[in-house]
Enzyme design. Sequence first.
Site, PDB file in Angstrom:
ATOM      1  N   PHE A 264       0.856  -1.185   0.000  1.00  0.00           N
ATOM      2  CA  PHE A 264       0.000   0.000   0.000  1.00  0.00           C
ATOM      3  C   PHE A 264       0.889   1.229   0.000  1.00  0.00           C
ATOM      4  CE2 PHE A 264      -2.419   3.513   1.728  1.00  0.00           C
ATOM      5  CZ  PHE A 264      -3.555   3.456   0.948  1.00  0.00           C
TER       6      PHE A 264
ATOM      7  N   ASP B  22       9.129   2.790   2.228  1.00  0.00           N
ATOM      8  CA  ASP B  22       7.916   3.537   2.563  1.00  0.00           C
ATOM      9  C   ASP B  22       7.603   3.325   4.043  1.00  0.00           C
ATOM     10  OD1 ASP B  22       5.414   4.580   2.978  1.00  0.00           O
ATOM     11  OD2 ASP B  22       4.512   3.749   1.161  1.00  0.00           O
TER      12      ASP B  22
ATOM     13  N   LYS C 182       2.067  10.654   7.729  1.00  0.00           N
ATOM     14  CA  LYS C 182       1.189  10.360   8.862  1.00  0.00           C
ATOM     15  C   LYS C 182       1.630  11.028  10.176  1.00  0.00           C
ATOM     16  CE  LYS C 182      -1.375   6.643   6.883  1.00  0.00           C
ATOM     17  NZ  LYS C 182      -1.012   5.555   5.993  1.00  0.00           N
TER      18      LYS C 182
HETATM   19  C1  LIG Z   1      -1.136   5.709   4.509  1.00  0.00           C
HETATM   20  C2  LIG Z   1      -0.013   5.257   3.674  1.00  0.00           C
HETATM   21  C3  LIG Z   1       0.336   5.933   2.485  1.00  0.00           C
HETATM   22  C4  LIG Z   1      -0.481   7.066   1.932  1.00  0.00           C
HETATM   23  O1  LIG Z   1      -0.548   8.160   2.781  1.00  0.00           O
HETATM   24  P1  LIG Z   1      -1.694   9.266   2.541  1.00  0.00           P
HETATM   25  O2  LIG Z   1      -1.339  10.357   3.501  1.00  0.00           O
HETATM   26  O3  LIG Z   1      -3.002   8.613   2.862  1.00  0.00           O
HETATM   27  O4  LIG Z   1      -1.606   9.683   1.134  1.00  0.00           O
HETATM   28  C5  LIG Z   1       1.442   5.490   1.797  1.00  0.00           C
HETATM   29  N1  LIG Z   1       2.166   4.451   2.231  1.00  0.00           N
HETATM   30  C6  LIG Z   1       1.859   3.779   3.357  1.00  0.00           C
HETATM   31  C7  LIG Z   1       2.719   2.637   3.797  1.00  0.00           C
HETATM   32  C8  LIG Z   1       0.744   4.135   4.110  1.00  0.00           C
HETATM   33  O5  LIG Z   1       0.415   3.434   5.190  1.00  0.00           O
END
Ligand SMILES: *Cc1c(COP(=O)(O)O)cnc(C)c1O
Length: 418
Positions: free
Chosen positions: A147, A232, A261
Site C-alpha cells: 500500500f 515507505d 502520517k
Molecule cells: C497511509 C499510507 C500511504 C499514503 O498516505 P496518505 O497520507 O493517505 O496519502 C502510503 N504508504 C503507506 C505505507 C501508508 O500506510
Amino acid sequence: MSQDPSQDTAAAIIRREEAVCARNYAPLPVVLVRAAGVHVWDERGQQYLDMMSAYSAVSHGHGHPRLVAALTEQARRVAVVSRAFHSDRLAPFLERACRMTGMDKALPMNTGAEAVETALKAARKWAYEVKGVAEDDAEIIACEGNFHGRTLGAVALSTEAQYREGFGPFMPGVRIVPYADSDALERAITPNTAAFLVEPIQGEAGIRVPPPGYLARCAEICRRHRVLLLVDEVQSGLGRTGRLLACEHENVVPDGLILGKALGGGLLPVSLFLARREIMDVFRPGDHGSTFGGSPLASAVGLAALETLEAERLVERSAELGEHLLAGLRAIDSPLIREVRGKGLWCGVDFDPARISARTVAERLLARGILTKETHETVIRFAPPLIIERAQIDWALERIRDTVRECEALVRTSKEIP
Ligand SMILES: *Cc1c(COP(=O)(O)O)cnc(C)c1O
C-alpha cells in the site's frame, strides 16, 4: 432507526454526511466530536479508547499540548507562503528530520501518497541521469500486497483489484514481486531497474511482518545491482514499531525514505521524501513541487512532532508497551484467531473468515469502547497513540478478550453467517 433519540442524532449526522459525501469509505457507525490524548468522544459523550490513531497519524495522541502550541503560535505568525519564497521554519524542520534518519536532504510534501510520487519521480530521474538507463525505460519494482497510497502512480503499483478496477490505464514500467521473498527481488532486477519500493512491515495488508533478515538482504541485493532501495515508512516510521524507523530493526539505511502520517503530529498532513544527496540532486527548480508542502505551519508542526518523539521517549515506549500489548493479544486463545503479529505498538489480529468477519469484531469492540478498524476482511489492527499508558492497554486487553468471547458465542449460535 433507534428508539433512543440521542441515537437518532448520530443517525441523522451520518445520513446528512452520506447525502453529500462521496462513498469512498465505509466508516463504523460512530460520530466523533471531541478527542484528547488516547481518548475520543461521540456526540452523546460516550468515551472510546483510540486504538486506531488515524492509521498512525495520531501517534502523539490527540491534541498534544506541545503540538497544538506549535501549530497555533505559527499560525498567528505566518502559516503559508508557498515555496516561491523562503521561510525561517523549513531548514530547522528538515535538518532535524535528516539528522534523525541519517539522510542528506529532504523534499517536503503533504500526504504520504505525494511523498511516494516524489520518490518514484526521483528514482526515475536518477536512473536516467545517474545510472544511465535509456529514456523511458526505467522500471520500479514493488511488492505484492503493498500500500503506497491512492494516487494513480501508487495505484499502478498496487496488486489490490479494488484499488485498480476502473482506474486504468496504468503507469508502465512496474514489476511486482512477492513480499518477503528477496530471491524474487533479485530475479526481477534488470539493467533498467531504478528502484525497489518496499514497506518494512506491510500495514494495510494486515500488519504483515517479513522474516528477520529480509530487508537487510534486499538492501544488499539493491546495492550489488545499483538499484535504489526506497523504503515507505509512512505508517511504520516515527516510532510505530518500537524503533524510530522500522528499517532500523535490520540496520538498514535506505537510499530514499518516505515519511508521513505521524509527521504531522495528528494535526496536519505533513510528509517528506528523504534521500542521499546524489538522488535528491536530480531535482532542479521547476521539476517538482507542492503549494503547501513545507509551509511554515507544516514545518513548525513537523519539527515539534519530531522533537516530541525524543522528548517523551515515544519510540522507547512503543517498544516496551508494544511487547506488552502483543503478549496480551497472543494470550487470547480462541479458535476464531488464526494469528497475532506485530512490532511495537502495531499489532494485527487475524481472524478466521470462515467463522467471523473482522468488521463484526470491530463493531463489537466499538460497543465496548474500543475504536479500531478492520483491514481487509480478516485483520483487526491495534495501533494506539504511542503515549498510551500500560494500565490503558490492560483495560483494552480485558475488553478485547471479552469481545472475542462474545464473538465465539455469536459463532456458536451461528448468528454470524460469513
Ligand atoms: C497511509 C499510507 C500511504 C499514503 O498516505 P496518505 O497520507 O493517505 O496519502 C502510503 N504508504 C503507506 C505505507 C501508508 O500506510
